[in-house]
Write a protein that holds these residues in place. Structure first.
Motif, PDB file in Angstrom:
ATOM      1  N   LYS A  46      52.432  -8.826 109.143  1.00 33.93           N
ATOM      2  CA  LYS A  46      53.606  -8.302 109.568  1.00 33.93           C
ATOM      3  C   LYS A  46      54.816  -9.775 109.764  1.00 33.93           C
ATOM      4  O   LYS A  46      55.717  -9.282 109.385  1.00 33.93           O
ATOM      5  N   LEU A  47      54.125 -10.671 109.728  1.00 29.43           N
ATOM      6  CA  LEU A  47      55.876 -11.715 109.599  1.00 29.43           C
ATOM      7  C   LEU A  47      56.101 -11.244 108.739  1.00 29.43           C
ATOM      8  O   LEU A  47      57.445 -11.442 108.727  1.00 29.43           O
ATOM      9  N   HIS A  48      55.754 -11.294 107.807  1.00 32.74           N
ATOM     10  CA  HIS A  48      56.575 -10.481 106.561  1.00 32.74           C
ATOM     11  C   HIS A  48      57.271  -9.914 106.585  1.00 32.74           C
ATOM     12  O   HIS A  48      58.629  -9.661 105.823  1.00 32.74           O
ATOM     13  N   VAL A  49      57.320  -8.749 107.048  1.00 33.14           N
ATOM     14  CA  VAL A  49      57.555  -7.541 106.984  1.00 33.14           C
ATOM     15  C   VAL A  49      58.543  -8.467 108.062  1.00 33.14           C
ATOM     16  O   VAL A  49      60.067  -7.261 107.685  1.00 33.14           O
ATOM     17  N   VAL A  50      58.400  -8.249 109.695  1.00 31.87           N
ATOM     18  CA  VAL A  50      59.903  -8.531 110.189  1.00 31.87           C
ATOM     19  C   VAL A  50      60.677  -9.920 109.408  1.00 31.87           C
ATOM     20  O   VAL A  50      62.292  -9.334 109.660  1.00 31.87           O
ATOM     21  N   ARG A  51      60.342 -11.125 109.161  1.00 35.17           N
ATOM     22  CA  ARG A  51      61.405 -12.010 108.677  1.00 35.17           C
ATOM     23  C   ARG A  51      62.071 -11.209 106.828  1.00 35.17           C
ATOM     24  O   ARG A  51      63.294 -10.970 107.739  1.00 35.17           O
ATOM     25  N   THR A  52      61.402 -10.372 106.454  1.00 37.65           N
ATOM     26  CA  THR A  52      62.271  -9.825 105.035  1.00 37.65           C
ATOM     27  C   THR A  52      62.959  -9.034 105.566  1.00 37.65           C
ATOM     28  O   THR A  52      64.528  -8.519 105.371  1.00 37.65           O
ATOM     29  N   ALA A  53      62.763  -7.512 106.783  1.00 38.67           N
ATOM     30  CA  ALA A  53      63.444  -6.986 107.096  1.00 38.67           C
ATOM     31  C   ALA A  53      64.882  -7.325 108.181  1.00 38.67           C
ATOM     32  O   ALA A  53      65.805  -6.997 107.983  1.00 38.67           O
ATOM     33  N   LEU A  54      64.801  -8.143 108.803  1.00 38.87           N
ATOM     34  CA  LEU A  54      65.406  -9.014 109.508  1.00 38.87           C
ATOM     35  C   LEU A  54      66.580  -9.371 109.001  1.00 38.87           C
ATOM     36  O   LEU A  54      67.914  -9.643 109.025  1.00 38.87           O
ATOM     37  N   ARG A  55      66.246 -10.304 108.031  1.00 40.66           N
ATOM     38  CA  ARG A  55      67.292 -10.839 107.454  1.00 40.66           C
ATOM     39  C   ARG A  55      67.860 -10.202 106.369  1.00 40.66           C
ATOM     40  O   ARG A  55      68.964 -10.804 106.131  1.00 40.66           O
ATOM     41  N   LEU A  56      67.422  -9.206 106.194  1.00 41.59           N
ATOM     42  CA  LEU A  56      67.896  -7.790 105.394  1.00 41.59           C
ATOM     43  C   LEU A  56      68.703  -7.216 106.139  1.00 41.59           C
ATOM     44  O   LEU A  56      70.809  -7.331 105.991  1.00 41.59           O
ATOM     45  N   ARG A  62      63.938 -10.049 121.937  1.00 40.88           N
ATOM     46  CA  ARG A  62      63.790 -10.672 123.402  1.00 40.88           C
ATOM     47  C   ARG A  62      62.727 -12.412 124.245  1.00 40.88           C
ATOM     48  O   ARG A  62      61.760 -12.049 123.812  1.00 40.88           O
ATOM     49  N   VAL A  63      63.431 -12.772 124.557  1.00 42.77           N
ATOM     50  CA  VAL A  63      62.285 -13.381 125.293  1.00 42.77           C
ATOM     51  C   VAL A  63      62.021 -13.749 126.712  1.00 42.77           C
ATOM     52  O   VAL A  63      63.273 -13.393 128.006  1.00 42.77           O
ATOM     53  N   GLN A  64      61.033 -13.187 127.063  1.00 42.17           N
ATOM     54  CA  GLN A  64      60.780 -13.446 128.880  1.00 42.17           C
ATOM     55  C   GLN A  64      60.756 -14.890 129.846  1.00 42.17           C
ATOM     56  O   GLN A  64      59.929 -15.854 129.230  1.00 42.17           O
ATOM     57  N   VAL A  65      62.462 -14.939 129.599  1.00 46.67           N
ATOM     58  CA  VAL A  65      62.304 -16.922 129.869  1.00 46.67           C
ATOM     59  C   VAL A  65      62.112 -16.422 131.460  1.00 46.67           C
ATOM     60  O   VAL A  65      61.736 -15.787 132.981  1.00 46.67           O
ATOM     61  N   GLY A  89      56.633 -12.620 120.441  1.00 47.42           N
ATOM     62  CA  GLY A  89      55.507 -13.286 119.513  1.00 47.42           C
ATOM     63  C   GLY A  89      55.381 -11.894 119.148  1.00 47.42           C
ATOM     64  O   GLY A  89      54.059 -11.793 118.326  1.00 47.42           O
ATOM     65  N   THR A  90      55.835 -10.465 118.800  1.00 45.92           N
ATOM     66  CA  THR A  90      55.328  -9.442 118.456  1.00 45.92           C
ATOM     67  C   THR A  90      55.678  -9.663 116.892  1.00 45.92           C
ATOM     68  O   THR A  90      55.935  -8.829 116.081  1.00 45.92           O
ATOM     69  N   GLU A  91      56.326 -10.399 116.264  1.00 48.91           N
ATOM     70  CA  GLU A  91      56.565 -10.822 115.074  1.00 48.91           C
ATOM     71  C   GLU A  91      55.154 -11.001 114.191  1.00 48.91           C
ATOM     72  O   GLU A  91      54.756 -10.870 112.581  1.00 48.91           O
ATOM     73  N   LEU A  92      53.283 -11.288 114.898  1.00 52.84           N
ATOM     74  CA  LEU A  92      51.976 -11.320 114.193  1.00 52.84           C
ATOM     75  C   LEU A  92      51.750 -10.370 115.266  1.00 52.84           C
ATOM     76  O   LEU A  92      52.733  -9.620 116.339  1.00 52.84           O
ATOM     77  N   PHE A  93      50.696 -10.253 114.568  1.00 49.80           N
ATOM     78  CA  PHE A  93      50.262  -8.494 115.585  1.00 49.80           C
ATOM     79  C   PHE A  93      49.794  -9.528 117.207  1.00 49.80           C
ATOM     80  O   PHE A  93      49.180 -10.565 117.467  1.00 49.80           O
ATOM     81  N   ASP A  94      49.836  -8.456 117.795  1.00 51.16           N
ATOM     82  CA  ASP A  94      49.713  -9.446 119.729  1.00 51.16           C
ATOM     83  C   ASP A  94      49.066  -7.812 120.114  1.00 51.16           C
ATOM     84  O   ASP A  94      48.811  -7.042 120.534  1.00 51.16           O
ATOM     85  N   SER A 145      50.867  -2.978 124.176  1.00 51.48           N
ATOM     86  CA  SER A 145      51.630  -3.722 123.268  1.00 51.48           C
ATOM     87  C   SER A 145      51.302  -2.926 121.448  1.00 51.48           C
ATOM     88  O   SER A 145      51.069  -1.237 121.635  1.00 51.48           O
ATOM     89  N   GLU A 146      52.965  -2.647 120.731  1.00 50.64           N
ATOM     90  CA  GLU A 146      52.986  -1.996 120.123  1.00 50.64           C
ATOM     91  C   GLU A 146      51.203  -1.922 118.920  1.00 50.64           C
ATOM     92  O   GLU A 146      50.856  -0.779 118.031  1.00 50.64           O
ATOM     93  N   ASP A 147      51.248  -3.420 118.963  1.00 52.03           N
ATOM     94  CA  ASP A 147      49.749  -2.967 117.946  1.00 52.03           C
ATOM     95  C   ASP A 147      48.506  -2.887 118.437  1.00 52.03           C
ATOM     96  O   ASP A 147      47.485  -2.372 117.741  1.00 52.03           O
ATOM     97  N   VAL A 148      47.844  -2.852 119.964  1.00 49.22           N
ATOM     98  CA  VAL A 148      47.645  -2.058 120.704  1.00 49.22           C
ATOM     99  C   VAL A 148      47.573  -0.532 120.282  1.00 49.22           C
ATOM    100  O   VAL A 148      46.582   0.145 120.027  1.00 49.22           O
ATOM    101  N   ARG A 149      49.113   0.136 120.374  1.00 46.58           N
ATOM    102  CA  ARG A 149      48.890   1.359 120.337  1.00 46.58           C
ATOM    103  C   ARG A 149      48.894   2.016 118.658  1.00 46.58           C
ATOM    104  O   ARG A 149      47.913   3.049 118.241  1.00 46.58           O
ATOM    105  N   ALA A 150      48.784   0.697 117.639  1.00 48.72           N
ATOM    106  CA  ALA A 150      48.492   1.353 116.760  1.00 48.72           C
ATOM    107  C   ALA A 150      47.446   1.806 116.583  1.00 48.72           C
ATOM    108  O   ALA A 150      46.663   2.548 115.625  1.00 48.72           O
ATOM    109  N   ARG A 151      46.410   0.508 117.166  1.00 50.84           N
ATOM    110  CA  ARG A 151      44.939   0.799 116.820  1.00 50.84           C
ATOM    111  C   ARG A 151      44.384   1.945 117.242  1.00 50.84           C
ATOM    112  O   ARG A 151      43.658   2.688 116.969  1.00 50.84           O
TER     113      ARG A 151
END
Length: 744
Positions: free
Chosen positions: A643-653, A7-10, A598-603, A465-471
């Motif tokens: 987190k970027l490592h997890v996102v990249r690995t999962a999305l590419r798979l 999702r991109v907020q244009v 932006g949420t491919e990194l902690f946000d 954001s998801e990372d605020v909720r996670a904390r």
């Protein structure tokens, strides 16, 4: 159907050309489709695009048609799809001259060719426009009627005389802004008078409002549509049937489902935009044992009480005009009976006749709460069920969603800070977390019934954001520590309103490090949404000034700041563990996962507009390059590289090996710490996440093991082979998650 979306907020400051420049990065990340906010011409300066003024052209402030085509070209060159957000329910009328249809209606009234495009009650005379304040006068300016910056058309032949005389001859009446909520003569989006509802149930209006976007779809330039706010439509099922006939593409709908509610089976769509999945994925990381202590700390009434109180405030103050219009269609039913029914809905909206059980539940609840209105409610019930497609039934259904959304999400959720990680769109604050069994049942149901629906963790509408909720979920594991800390902090820095005060401390912990300005802006919005000491309409300026000053005062107090930072350090690591766990479950589970910008990194973002801040894509690109070069981040830290490592690995798979992501099978660990592992298998992958990491740290995994389905398995996050029965202490020694890929 895309493998995933991003999702991109244009917006004018990050337009379509800038979005096109991201495509290479998104392709490298593994994204299946670029997913944009609305692209049609919007109100001048719009930062989100949901205030469309002209659906016949691409937004010139985003670069217009040429830039839109440039994005399509860039996406196609890299094999990415394009998904576009579409707003069928309403248009912006804030600047009348910017909306040619509305301008024509104001000019010619019922005789306008566009008079039937908007949901206007012409029987009540001229259109009421609530724009006047306590000062200033009307004037004539360049053949227009003007009030400060607001300008309105003058019907030909009616422009002679004083401004007041000219005004009386128009097809509209400019009135004080406070009259809008009770006297408005057109349907709107929620309580926003600057967004006028559009009658897309009329085939001619549907064609006019959708022609341009459908041209993009038919040209093969758009692969999917996200439909905004279907609950506002007169006939959502009919709308989707018409849209499906016109658009052979992926369709997902922003439908918020209550726990246990299902999307109407008759809708020809692929699924929702994923708030139901969000509740389950985030909730499974909340420790239910923390409920008593956090409930005591909040000292709040039962949520059902707050919910009913908040909904009644909406019916009594914000949506009076809508309830009066319903009551006018049922002359033997008083307005308070209509209001009581709206307050009683167990879901956002019933869809008659499919949603009869929800309708009946609302009627029964309203009768039980107000026996004195039982006869009136029975008459209303009968009138609606006798003609489920009639105007009365339609307006009741359209309005219930407005009352529930404004009462719950935008009022009660800000008044109930027991654990704000649970106060999310589509959430249920009364349900303190989600059990693993419920999580697995929800995932299996999505795979069986809606495998092509979108899933999400963060959106432009989430409260945090998801990372605020996670904390914040970690607070349920350390409730007594948090309660003691809050009491220390509040003794030094009281805020003057206990509900907002507890929400403020949770926001500080969840989003730290955060600037005083960002927190002040958030607390200002939260205070006004809660409507306890101040509101958007009735301001308590001294209180608002105190709220605005509070963040800077807290941060300037070195004792409190040091105490706060020490507590954040206590929960940050477990929070990152939760963040990685929920991200992995989201990206590998059933459905089409969406990654919010932006949420491919902690946000650590809060509610809009905080979550629309610029994203540092250069930093993400640099980290992605390191990962592509073979780098494995050593630890889970604030950089978010893992987190970027997890996102990249999962999305590419998901993109490159879709065959791995069918089916769903829960996996159960064995051993003393089995409840701390959540795992499932798809056709060719196994996802493993750590639950309740604080509690786990006290004992460790010990001899807990996970048995895998037959085959040879490799953890693609660590690149290590994994035995058929793997000790979790070994599997999760480096990261708190594992993504295993099987080989025949």
């Amino acid at each position: 159907m895309p493998s995933s979306t991003y999702r991109v907020q244009v917006r004018p400051t990050f337009d379509l050309d800038a979005t096109a420049s991201l495509v290479t990065y998104l392709h490298r990340l593994g994204v299946g489709a670029v997913y944009t906010s609305p692209l049609l011409a919007a109100a001048p300066g719009s930062t989100h695009g949901y205030d469309v003024v002209d659906p016949t052209r691409a937004n010139p402030e985003l670069g217009g048609e040429s830039a839109r085509r440039g994005l399509v070209t860039a996406a196609r060159e890299h094999g990415l799809g394009l998904v576009v957000d579409l707003v069928p329910n309403h248009m912006s009328v804030e600047v009348p001259a910017a909306n040619p249809w509305w301008w024509d209606v104001l000019t010619h009234g019922p005789e306008s060719a566009f008079a039937g495009y908007f949901d206007i009650d012409w029987s009540r005379g001229p259109i009421l426009l609530p724009v006047l304040g306590d000062e200033g006068a009307l004037e004539l300016r360049d053949d227009r009627l003007a009030y400060y910056e607001h300008e309105f058309p003058i019907t030909p032949g009616t422009g002679d005389g004083t401004p007041a005389e000219v005004h009386e001859r128009q097809h509209y009446r400019l009135v004080h802004w406070r009259r809008g909520n009770a006297e408005l003569t057109y349907r709107r989006f929620f309580d926003i008078t600057s967004l006028a509802a559009v009658r897309v149930e009329d085939p001619a209006v549907f064609d006019a409002t959708h022609a341009e976007v459908l041209r993009w779809v038919r040209a093969g330039e758009v692969d999917g549509l996200r439909i905004d706010h279907p609950d506002g439509l007169a006939d959502p099922g009919g709308y989707f049937a018409r849209l499906r006939d016109a658009a052979d593409c992926w369709l997902v709908v922003e439908k918020i489902l209550a726990p246990g509610e299902e999307l109407p089976a008759s809708w020809p769509v692929h699924g929702t935009t994923g708030y139901d999945a969000l509740r389950q994925v985030c909730g499974v990381f909340v420790d239910p044992s923390g409920e008593p202590a956090l409930t005591e700390l909040a000292a709040a009434p039962d949520f059902a009480v707050e919910e009913a109180r908040s909904r009644r405030m909406i019916t009594d103050r914000s949506l009076v005009a809508e309830l009066r219009r319903i009551a006018a269609l049922a002359p033997d039913v008083p307005e308070d009976a209509v209001a009581e029914l709206m307050v009683a809905f167990p879901v956002y909206r019933s869809y008659l006749p499919e949603g009869l059980a929800h309708w009946t539940a609302a009627v029964d609840t309203a009768r039980a709460r107000r026996p004195d209105l039982a006869d009136a409610l029975t008459r209303l019930d009968r009138a609606v069920r006798d003609d489920p497609d009639g105007e009365l039934a339609t307006r009741v259904q359209q309005t219930s969603g407005m009352v529930v959304a404004k009462g719950d999400e935008d009022t009660a959720f800000y008044r109930y800070p027991r654990l704000t990680a649970l106060n999310e769109v589509g959430g249920d604050p009364t349900r303190f977390g989600v059990t693993p069994a419920e999580f697995h049942a929800g995932a299996a149901a999505r795979e069986a019934g809606w495998p092509a629906g979108m899933t999400a963790l963060s959106t432009h509408d989430t409260k945090r954001s998801e990372d605020v909720r996670a904390r914040l979920a970690v607070l349920a594991e350390v409730p007594h520590e948090f309660a003691a800390a809050v009491r220390r902090w509040s003794a030094r820095h009281p805020l003057g309103e206990p509900t907002l005060e507890l929400l403020a401390w949770q926001s500080l912990v969840g989003a730290w490090p955060i600037t005083a300005d960002r927190l002040a802006a958030y607390l200002d919005k939260a205070a006004k949404e809660a409507k306890l000491r101040t509101s958007w309409v009735d301001h308590d300026e001294p209180f608002e000034a105190a709220v605005a000053a509070w963040p800077a005062e807290v941060m300037a107090d070195t004792t409190t700041r040091a105490d706060l930072e020490a507590f954040v350090a206590r929960v940050a690591g477990p929070g990152w563990s939760n963040a990685l766990g929920q991200k992995l479950l989201h990206l590998t589970g059933p459905g089409v996962p969406d990654v919010y910008q932006g949420t491919e990194l902690f946000d650590l973002s809060l509610v809009d507009p905080d979550n629309r801040r610029p994203v540092d894509f250069a930093a993400r690109d640099a980290l992605l390059t390191r990962l592509e070069d073979g780098w494995l981040p050593e630890t889970v830290d604030d950089t978010g590289a893992v987190k970027l490592h997890v996102v990249r690995t999962a999305l590419r798979l998901r993109r490159d090996r879709p065959d791995l992501f069918t089916g769903y099978r829960p996996l159960r660990a064995d051993g003393p710490a089995a409840d701390h592992a959540l795992a499932f298998a798809r056709s060719g992958v196994v996802a493993v996440a750590t639950r309740l990491p604080v509690t786990l740290s006290r004992t460790g995994w010990r001899d807990t093991v996970l048995a895998l389905p037959p085959g040879r398995w490799t953890d693609h996050l660590t690149r290590r082979p994994v035995p058929p029965v793997v000790p979790l202490a070994d599997l999760l020694d480096r990261y708190p998650v594992a993504l295993l890929v099987g080989e025949p």
